[in-house]
Design a protein around this motif. Structure first.
Motif, PDB file in Angstrom:
ATOM      1  N   MET A   1      10.131   2.575  12.265  1.00 25.44           N
ATOM      2  CA  MET A   1       8.905   1.938  12.700  1.00 25.44           C
ATOM      3  C   MET A   1       7.786   2.289  11.726  1.00 25.44           C
ATOM      4  O   MET A   1       7.648   3.439  11.332  1.00 25.44           O
ATOM      5  CB  MET A   1       8.498   2.390  14.098  1.00 25.44           C
ATOM      6  N   ILE A   2       7.044   1.243  11.326  1.00 25.94           N
ATOM      7  CA  ILE A   2       5.818   1.494  10.582  1.00 25.94           C
ATOM      8  C   ILE A   2       4.662   1.370  11.576  1.00 25.94           C
ATOM      9  O   ILE A   2       4.653   0.480  12.419  1.00 25.94           O
ATOM     10  CB  ILE A   2       5.648   0.557   9.365  1.00 25.94           C
ATOM     11  N   ILE A   3       3.730   2.306  11.470  1.00 28.28           N
ATOM     12  CA  ILE A   3       2.583   2.360  12.379  1.00 28.28           C
ATOM     13  C   ILE A   3       1.320   2.333  11.529  1.00 28.28           C
ATOM     14  O   ILE A   3       1.113   3.220  10.697  1.00 28.28           O
ATOM     15  CB  ILE A   3       2.608   3.649  13.233  1.00 28.28           C
ATOM     16  N   ASP A   4       0.495   1.347  11.740  1.00 29.92           N
ATOM     17  CA  ASP A   4      -0.790   1.246  11.049  1.00 29.92           C
ATOM     18  C   ASP A   4      -1.765   2.183  11.765  1.00 29.92           C
ATOM     19  O   ASP A   4      -2.432   1.809  12.714  1.00 29.92           O
ATOM     20  CB  ASP A   4      -1.295  -0.198  11.068  1.00 29.92           C
TER      21      ASP A   4
ATOM     22  N   SER B   1       0.787  -1.230   0.000  1.00 32.83           N
ATOM     23  CA  SER B   1       0.000   0.000   0.000  1.00 32.83           C
ATOM     24  C   SER B   1       0.823   1.286   0.000  1.00 32.83           C
ATOM     25  O   SER B   1       0.333   2.330  -0.415  1.00 32.83           O
ATOM     26  CB  SER B   1      -0.957   0.018   1.198  1.00 32.83           C
ATOM     27  N   GLU B   2       2.072   1.227   0.434  1.00 34.15           N
ATOM     28  CA  GLU B   2       2.835   2.460   0.626  1.00 34.15           C
ATOM     29  C   GLU B   2       4.101   2.598  -0.229  1.00 34.15           C
ATOM     30  O   GLU B   2       4.575   3.704  -0.424  1.00 34.15           O
ATOM     31  CB  GLU B   2       3.243   2.601   2.100  1.00 34.15           C
ATOM     32  N   ILE B   3       4.658   1.498  -0.700  1.00 28.76           N
ATOM     33  CA  ILE B   3       5.949   1.579  -1.386  1.00 28.76           C
ATOM     34  C   ILE B   3       5.779   1.244  -2.868  1.00 28.76           C
ATOM     35  O   ILE B   3       5.265   0.181  -3.222  1.00 28.76           O
ATOM     36  CB  ILE B   3       6.986   0.603  -0.762  1.00 28.76           C
ATOM     37  N   ASP B   4       6.186   2.184  -3.713  1.00 29.81           N
ATOM     38  CA  ASP B   4       6.215   1.941  -5.150  1.00 29.81           C
ATOM     39  C   ASP B   4       7.418   2.679  -5.737  1.00 29.81           C
ATOM     40  O   ASP B   4       8.151   3.352  -5.020  1.00 29.81           O
ATOM     41  CB  ASP B   4       4.895   2.336  -5.824  1.00 29.81           C
ATOM     42  N   GLU B   5       7.604   2.545  -7.025  1.00 27.60           N
ATOM     43  CA  GLU B   5       8.774   3.161  -7.661  1.00 27.60           C
ATOM     44  C   GLU B   5       8.794   4.672  -7.489  1.00 27.60           C
ATOM     45  O   GLU B   5       9.860   5.281  -7.415  1.00 27.60           O
ATOM     46  CB  GLU B   5       8.810   2.807  -9.149  1.00 27.60           C
TER      47      GLU B   5
ATOM     48  N   GLU C   1       3.772  10.656   6.640  1.00 21.55           N
ATOM     49  CA  GLU C   1       2.409  10.145   6.534  1.00 21.55           C
ATOM     50  C   GLU C   1       2.178   9.519   5.169  1.00 21.55           C
ATOM     51  O   GLU C   1       2.456  10.102   4.141  1.00 21.55           O
ATOM     52  CB  GLU C   1       1.416  11.284   6.761  1.00 21.55           C
ATOM     53  N   GLY C   2       1.642   8.289   5.183  1.00 21.26           N
ATOM     54  CA  GLY C   2       1.252   7.608   3.955  1.00 21.26           C
ATOM     55  C   GLY C   2      -0.252   7.480   3.899  1.00 21.26           C
ATOM     56  O   GLY C   2      -0.973   8.194   4.591  1.00 21.26           O
ATOM     57  N   ASN C   3      -0.743   6.576   3.085  1.00 23.08           N
ATOM     58  CA  ASN C   3      -2.183   6.367   2.966  1.00 23.08           C
ATOM     59  C   ASN C   3      -2.761   5.758   4.235  1.00 23.08           C
ATOM     60  O   ASN C   3      -3.780   6.206   4.734  1.00 23.08           O
ATOM     61  CB  ASN C   3      -2.489   5.454   1.777  1.00 23.08           C
ATOM     62  N   GLN C   4      -2.137   4.715   4.731  1.00 32.21           N
ATOM     63  CA  GLN C   4      -2.622   4.010   5.913  1.00 32.21           C
ATOM     64  C   GLN C   4      -1.594   4.012   7.042  1.00 32.21           C
ATOM     65  O   GLN C   4      -1.936   3.868   8.193  1.00 32.21           O
ATOM     66  CB  GLN C   4      -2.964   2.557   5.555  1.00 32.21           C
ATOM     67  N   TYR C   5      -0.354   4.192   6.694  1.00 28.52           N
ATOM     68  CA  TYR C   5       0.731   4.036   7.659  1.00 28.52           C
ATOM     69  C   TYR C   5       1.472   5.345   7.906  1.00 28.52           C
ATOM     70  O   TYR C   5       1.582   6.189   7.027  1.00 28.52           O
ATOM     71  CB  TYR C   5       1.743   3.009   7.134  1.00 28.52           C
ATOM     72  N   LEU C   6       1.998   5.448   9.123  1.00 34.32           N
ATOM     73  CA  LEU C   6       2.968   6.475   9.458  1.00 34.32           C
ATOM     74  C   LEU C   6       4.328   5.795   9.488  1.00 34.32           C
ATOM     75  O   LEU C   6       4.429   4.616   9.840  1.00 34.32           O
ATOM     76  CB  LEU C   6       2.681   7.074  10.833  1.00 34.32           C
ATOM     77  N   LEU C   7       5.361   6.534   9.124  1.00 30.95           N
ATOM     78  CA  LEU C   7       6.716   6.005   9.117  1.00 30.95           C
ATOM     79  C   LEU C   7       7.569   6.872  10.030  1.00 30.95           C
ATOM     80  O   LEU C   7       7.638   8.084   9.850  1.00 30.95           O
ATOM     81  CB  LEU C   7       7.272   6.005   7.696  1.00 30.95           C
ATOM     82  N   SER C   8       8.193   6.234  11.017  1.00 31.46           N
ATOM     83  CA  SER C   8       9.052   6.923  11.968  1.00 31.46           C
ATOM     84  C   SER C   8      10.481   6.429  11.772  1.00 31.46           C
ATOM     85  O   SER C   8      10.700   5.248  11.533  1.00 31.46           O
ATOM     86  CB  SER C   8       8.574   6.605  13.389  1.00 31.46           C
ATOM     87  N   SER C   9      11.430   7.339  11.898  1.00 29.04           N
ATOM     88  CA  SER C   9      12.838   6.959  11.786  1.00 29.04           C
ATOM     89  C   SER C   9      13.645   7.779  12.786  1.00 29.04           C
ATOM     90  O   SER C   9      13.769   8.992  12.645  1.00 29.04           O
ATOM     91  CB  SER C   9      13.337   7.215  10.371  1.00 29.04           C
ATOM     92  N   ILE C  10      14.152   7.081  13.808  1.00 34.46           N
ATOM     93  CA  ILE C  10      14.891   7.759  14.869  1.00 34.46           C
ATOM     94  C   ILE C  10      16.104   6.924  15.253  1.00 34.46           C
ATOM     95  O   ILE C  10      15.975   5.739  15.557  1.00 34.46           O
ATOM     96  CB  ILE C  10      14.005   7.950  16.123  1.00 34.46           C
ATOM     97  N   GLN C  11      17.262   7.546  15.215  1.00 32.51           N
ATOM     98  CA  GLN C  11      18.507   6.939  15.687  1.00 32.51           C
ATOM     99  C   GLN C  11      18.719   5.520  15.160  1.00 32.51           C
ATOM    100  O   GLN C  11      18.976   4.582  15.906  1.00 32.51           O
ATOM    101  CB  GLN C  11      18.545   6.951  17.215  1.00 32.51           C
ATOM    102  N   GLY C  12      18.578   5.339  13.848  1.00 31.68           N
ATOM    103  CA  GLY C  12      18.858   4.046  13.236  1.00 31.68           C
ATOM    104  C   GLY C  12      17.747   3.027  13.338  1.00 31.68           C
ATOM    105  O   GLY C  12      17.909   1.887  12.914  1.00 31.68           O
ATOM    106  N   LYS C  13      16.613   3.406  13.910  1.00 30.98           N
ATOM    107  CA  LYS C  13      15.454   2.514  14.025  1.00 30.98           C
ATOM    108  C   LYS C  13      14.302   3.088  13.210  1.00 30.98           C
ATOM    109  O   LYS C  13      14.041   4.294  13.238  1.00 30.98           O
ATOM    110  CB  LYS C  13      14.999   2.369  15.487  1.00 30.98           C
TER     111      LYS C  13
END
Length: 128
Positions: free
Chosen positions: A82-85, A27-31, A68-80
Protein backbone atom coordinates in the motif's frame (compact mmCIF):
# COMPACT_ATOMS: atom_id res chain seq x y z
CA UNK A 1 3.80 -7.65 -23.68
CA UNK A 2 4.84 -5.41 -20.75
CA UNK A 3 2.44 -2.68 -21.88
CA UNK A 4 -0.47 -5.15 -21.85
CA UNK A 5 0.45 -6.34 -18.35
CA UNK A 6 0.64 -2.75 -17.12
CA UNK A 7 -2.71 -1.97 -18.71
CA UNK A 8 -4.28 -5.01 -17.06
CA UNK A 9 -2.95 -3.92 -13.67
CA UNK A 10 -3.89 -0.25 -13.94
CA UNK A 11 -7.33 -0.64 -15.49
CA UNK A 12 -8.68 -1.92 -12.16
CA UNK A 13 -7.94 1.44 -10.49
CA UNK A 14 -10.02 4.61 -10.47
CA UNK A 15 -8.78 7.88 -11.95
CA UNK A 16 -7.80 9.29 -8.52
CA UNK A 17 -5.81 6.16 -7.70
CA UNK A 18 -4.03 6.26 -11.06
CA UNK A 19 -3.04 9.85 -10.33
CA UNK A 20 -1.62 8.76 -6.95
CA UNK A 21 0.31 5.95 -8.64
CA UNK A 22 1.74 8.43 -11.14
CA UNK A 23 2.71 10.89 -8.40
CA UNK A 24 4.27 8.11 -6.32
CA UNK A 25 6.37 6.92 -9.25
CA UNK A 26 7.52 10.45 -10.08
CA UNK A 27 8.30 11.52 -6.53
CA UNK A 28 9.49 8.33 -4.84
CA UNK A 29 10.92 5.84 -7.35
CA UNK A 30 14.20 6.32 -9.18
CA UNK A 31 17.19 4.20 -10.14
CA UNK A 32 18.87 4.87 -6.80
CA UNK A 33 16.11 3.41 -4.65
CA UNK A 34 14.36 0.92 -6.95
CA UNK A 35 16.13 -2.18 -5.65
CA UNK A 36 15.85 -1.00 -2.05
CA UNK A 37 12.09 -0.55 -2.52
CA UNK A 38 11.76 -4.05 -3.97
CA UNK A 39 13.85 -5.50 -1.14
CA UNK A 40 11.58 -3.80 1.40
CA UNK A 41 8.44 -5.09 -0.27
CA UNK A 42 9.56 -8.72 -0.44
CA UNK A 43 11.21 -8.95 2.99
CA UNK A 44 9.43 -10.10 6.13
CA UNK A 45 8.64 -7.77 9.04
CA UNK A 46 11.67 -8.82 11.11
CA UNK A 47 14.02 -8.21 8.17
CA UNK A 48 12.40 -4.85 7.50
CA UNK A 49 12.99 -3.72 11.06
CA UNK A 50 16.67 -4.72 10.89
CA UNK A 51 17.64 -3.92 7.30
CA UNK A 52 15.65 -0.70 6.85
CA UNK A 53 15.83 0.70 10.37
CA UNK A 54 17.14 4.12 9.25
CA UNK A 55 14.29 4.63 6.78
CA UNK A 56 11.30 3.29 8.67
CA UNK A 57 8.44 5.52 9.70
CA UNK A 58 8.70 5.93 13.46
CA UNK A 59 5.46 7.76 14.25
CA UNK A 60 2.55 6.17 16.04
CA UNK A 61 -0.22 7.27 13.66
CA UNK A 62 0.04 4.21 11.43
CA UNK A 63 0.28 0.53 12.32
CA UNK A 64 2.66 -1.98 10.74
CA UNK A 65 6.15 -1.49 9.35
CA UNK A 66 6.26 1.44 6.93
CA UNK A 67 9.06 2.73 4.71
CA UNK A 68 9.11 6.53 4.69
CA UNK A 69 9.62 8.51 1.49
CA UNK A 70 9.37 12.21 0.72
CA UNK A 71 5.58 12.32 0.53
CA UNK A 72 4.50 8.70 0.76
CA UNK A 73 4.67 5.85 3.21
CA UNK A 74 5.04 2.34 1.80
CA UNK A 75 3.49 -0.63 3.58
CA UNK A 76 4.02 -4.27 2.66
CA UNK A 77 2.19 -7.00 4.54
CA UNK A 78 1.40 -10.57 3.52
CA UNK A 79 1.75 -10.03 -0.24
CA UNK A 80 -0.11 -6.70 -0.28
CA UNK A 81 1.58 -3.34 -0.82
CA UNK A 82 0.00 0.00 0.00
CA UNK A 83 1.16 3.49 -0.83
CA UNK A 84 -0.11 6.14 1.58
CA UNK A 85 0.00 9.83 0.71
CA UNK A 86 0.93 10.99 4.20
CA UNK A 87 0.96 14.70 3.31
CA UNK A 88 -2.61 14.63 2.04
CA UNK A 89 -3.79 12.60 5.04
CA UNK A 90 -2.11 15.06 7.39
CA UNK A 91 -4.10 17.83 5.72
CA UNK A 92 -7.42 16.04 6.18
CA UNK A 93 -7.96 14.33 2.83
CA UNK A 94 -10.10 11.20 3.16
CA UNK A 95 -8.09 7.96 3.17
CA UNK A 96 -10.05 6.59 0.20
CA UNK A 97 -8.31 9.34 -1.81
CA UNK A 98 -4.86 8.93 -0.27
CA UNK A 99 -4.19 5.18 -0.37
CA UNK A 100 -3.69 2.68 -3.14
CA UNK A 101 -3.27 -1.05 -2.53
CA UNK A 102 -1.57 -3.55 -4.85
CA UNK A 103 -0.71 -7.20 -4.97
CA UNK A 104 3.05 -7.40 -4.35
CA UNK A 105 3.76 -8.81 -7.81
CA UNK A 106 1.77 -6.07 -9.56
CA UNK A 107 3.45 -3.32 -7.54
CA UNK A 108 6.90 -4.63 -8.45
CA UNK A 109 5.87 -4.90 -12.11
CA UNK A 110 4.75 -1.23 -12.13
CA UNK A 111 7.84 0.20 -10.41
CA UNK A 112 10.34 -1.88 -12.39
CA UNK A 113 8.64 -0.71 -15.58
CA UNK A 114 8.28 2.90 -14.47
CA UNK A 115 8.74 4.41 -17.92
CA UNK A 116 6.09 2.17 -19.49
CA UNK A 117 3.72 2.70 -16.56
CA UNK A 118 4.03 6.49 -16.77
CA UNK A 119 3.55 6.32 -20.54
CA UNK A 120 0.35 4.30 -20.12
CA UNK A 121 -0.93 6.79 -17.52
CA UNK A 122 -0.14 9.70 -19.83
CA UNK A 123 -2.13 8.08 -22.64
CA UNK A 124 -4.95 7.22 -20.22
CA UNK A 125 -5.22 10.85 -19.12
CA UNK A 126 -5.24 12.07 -22.71
CA UNK A 127 -8.15 9.73 -23.50
CA UNK A 128 -10.22 10.93 -20.54
Amino acid sequence: MIDKQIKNILKSYKKQQISKIEDFLLSEIDEDNLQETIDFVVSDDASKKVNFNDELYVGNEYEDVLLEGNQYLLSSIQGKVMIIDILSETHGVNIKDTRVQFDEENFIKLITNKKETLNWIKNYKMDK
